[in-house]
Design an enzyme around this catalytic site. Structure first.
Site, PDB file in Angstrom:
ATOM      1  N   GLY A   1      -8.689 -10.826   3.764  1.00 35.48           N
ATOM      2  CA  GLY A   1      -7.978  -9.565   3.568  1.00 35.48           C
ATOM      3  C   GLY A   1      -7.760  -9.382   2.087  1.00 35.48           C
TER       4      GLY A   1
ATOM      5  N   GLY B   1      -6.514  -6.490   0.607  1.00 35.71           N
ATOM      6  CA  GLY B   1      -5.771  -5.248   0.436  1.00 35.71           C
ATOM      7  C   GLY B   1      -4.597  -5.521  -0.491  1.00 35.71           C
ATOM      8  N   ASN B   2      -3.504  -4.828  -0.287  1.00 37.18           N
ATOM      9  CA  ASN B   2      -2.338  -5.002  -1.156  1.00 37.18           C
ATOM     10  C   ASN B   2      -1.896  -6.468  -1.198  1.00 37.18           C
ATOM     11  OD1 ASN B   2       0.775  -5.377  -1.105  1.00 37.18           O
ATOM     12  ND2 ASN B   2       0.472  -3.561  -2.354  1.00 37.18           N
TER      13      ASN B   2
ATOM     14  N   GLY C   1      -3.315  -9.392   0.095  1.00 34.34           N
ATOM     15  CA  GLY C   1      -4.332 -10.389  -0.252  1.00 34.34           C
ATOM     16  C   GLY C   1      -4.683 -10.356  -1.725  1.00 34.34           C
TER      17      GLY C   1
ATOM     18  N   LYS D   1       9.693  -1.437  13.260  1.00 32.85           N
ATOM     19  CA  LYS D   1       8.296  -1.260  12.832  1.00 32.85           C
ATOM     20  C   LYS D   1       7.775   0.050  13.402  1.00 32.85           C
ATOM     21  CE  LYS D   1       5.052  -3.465  10.494  1.00 32.85           C
ATOM     22  NZ  LYS D   1       5.213  -4.406   9.361  1.00 32.85           N
TER      23      LYS D   1
END
Ligand code: NAD
Length: 430
Positions: free
Chosen positions: A233, A235-236, A238, A113
């Site tokens: 959320g 965003g992408n 959610g 990560k």
């Protein structure tokens, strides 16, 4: 209560280790204990600082990390997060969860990560590109198609991946051992489709989450149609989770972003809501039901209130540590599907277990992202282009298989779905 994601990840590992050791013969205990101890720490931590010239001409120093946790199953793999609250421990936790996730999903990658301490909302587009290039240049030596393959995460997207590849190419172009062009492309996934990305990668995490929930519901004897869901959320991850649930007849009664949420008992239309948010910049005011947006249909709520709504399915899809010892007792949802990484602390896990609220864990629920990243990597390496239908069909098979494995393991060991996912993964990692 710990808000240190790495300590939480360690607790989850300990819980799985206890079950493994309980089921290990006396004569093999020591060896297995030693093997398990390898999973307690990352193999390599790269910490970087790099200068960026800001639009006002000032030089600013940024700090970032790349953590390479474990590569037993293949090259390190994991997204890059741009966020003001990034810490080394957070990146360590996320890279550990990637290790478990790749093993659960059955993709031949290890776990890694990356993160940069930056609030991208405070940057111009030029500055964002410069930060990306600064970070990419700083870690270029340790990444590569067969070494470590980053991808998007919170606040990073296909354009940022394109800049990353470009900067990486510049750095490796002069190396003596030439890297083939398709391998250079495969250094990151989540690229724009025209720049070597895969069709379906953008939707992959949400689509995968939907396939997991579909398979889980079948195992649990639940019908999704007609159920209600609240999604934290937008965003992408959610948004796509909301979209696919909505298409399956689930009523999305609440969604939220970092500024707060909306609650619409009739259920919102995720696509219209996303369009409305795009136009206005805010979710409040976007009460979009059926084919219209109408403020009289709902009310604004806080993120904390969203977590306590009386719904069938609660989907945290933003950041870590949102379900805690403080609020888990007040969760009214009938199940939690973790689309974010690490949204539930171990203390909250225990409370939810006692309250019979099943948690479909992150390492399974959001593994569709890395699965399609693997498909993108494979297409790059083999110079292939798959259709979106092919990608989704393969994704469905992977998600079904992973879900069935986790549910069968849960049944066998009479444990939580999280510990079951860890057990299934660790079996491959020892
Ligand atoms: P994103 O940047 O596209 O969206 C993040 C969303 O969370 C935004 O709507 C933002 O406003 C909201 N948010 C931020 N802080 C919040 C807060 N305090 N309360 C409520 N909402 C908040 O990021 P994403 O890619 O959708 O990632 C979301 C989560 O999913 C992260 O935990 C990430 O690690 C995980 N994840 C992402 C992928 C992927 O493919 N992108 C894959 C697996 C897991």
């Amino acid at each position: 209560m710990s808000t240190n994601a790495f300590l939480n990840a360690q607790t989850q590992l300990e819980q799985a280790s206890t079950v493994i050791l309980k089921n290990t013969k006396e004569s093999k205990q020591k060896k297995v204990e030693q093997q398990l101890s390898v999973l307690k720490n990352p193999a390599r931590i790269v910490a970087v600082t790099f200068p960026v010239t800001m639009d006002d001409g000032n030089l600013k120093i940024f700090e970032g990390f790349r953590v390479q946790y474990n590569d037993k199953l293949g090259p390190y793999k994991g997204g890059i997060r741009f966020h003001q609250n990034v810490t080394l421990d957070e990146v360590k936790a996320l890279s550990f969860w990637m290790t478990i996730k790749c093993a659960v999903a059955g993709v031949p990658f290890g776990g890694g990560k990356g993160g940069v301490i930056v609030d991208p909302k405070q940057l111009s587009q030029t500055e964002l590109e410069a930060v990306t290039r600064g970070y990419a240049g700083s870690i270029a030596d340790v990444v590569g198609a067969y070494k470590d393959v980053p991808a998007p995460d919170v606040n990073t997207n296909p354009t940022i991946m394109e800049w990353f590849v470009d900067e990486y190419e510049k750095k490796v172009k002069n190396q003596k051992s030439k890297i083939k062009s398709n391998e250079r492309l495969a250094v990151v996934t989540g690229k724009p489709v025209k720049k070597g990305g895969s069709l379906g990668r953008e939707q992959a995490t949400g689509k995968g989450g939907f396939f997991v929930l579909e398979a889980a519901a079948k195992k649990m004897g639940i019908t999704l149609k007609g159920k209600t869901a609240a999604i934290q959320g937008f965003g992408n991850v959610g948004f796509y989770m909301a979209k696919y649930l909505y298409e399956a007849g689930v009523k999305i009664v609440a969604v939220s972003d970092s500024k707060g949420g909306i609650y619409v008992p009739e259920g919102v239309n995720p696509e219209l809501t996303a369009e409305c948010k795009q136009k206005s910049g805010y979710l409040s005011g976007c009460y979009c039901v059926g084919s219209v947006c109408d403020v009289s249909r709902g009310k604004t709520i806080t993120n904390e209130e969203l977590l306590k709504l009386d719904v069938d399915i609660l989907v945290p899809a933003a950041l870590e540590n949102v379900l805690t010892a403080q609020n888990a007792t007040e969760v009214k949802a009938k199940m939690v599907v973790e689309m974010a990484n690490g949204p539930t602390t171990p203390e909250a896990d225990e409370i939810l277990l006692k309250r019979n609220i099943p948690v479909i864990p992150d390492v399974l629920a959001n593994s569709g992202g890395v699965t399609v990243s693997y498909f993108e990597w494979e297409q790059n390496i083999n110079a292939e282009h798959w259709t979106q239908e092919q990608v989704f069909e393969k994704l469905k098979q992977y998600m079904k298989k992973a879900t069935n494995t986790v549910f069968n393991t849960q049944k066998k060991y009479q444990t939580t779905y999280r510990t079951a996912a860890f057990l299934a993964a660790i079996e491959k990692l020892l």
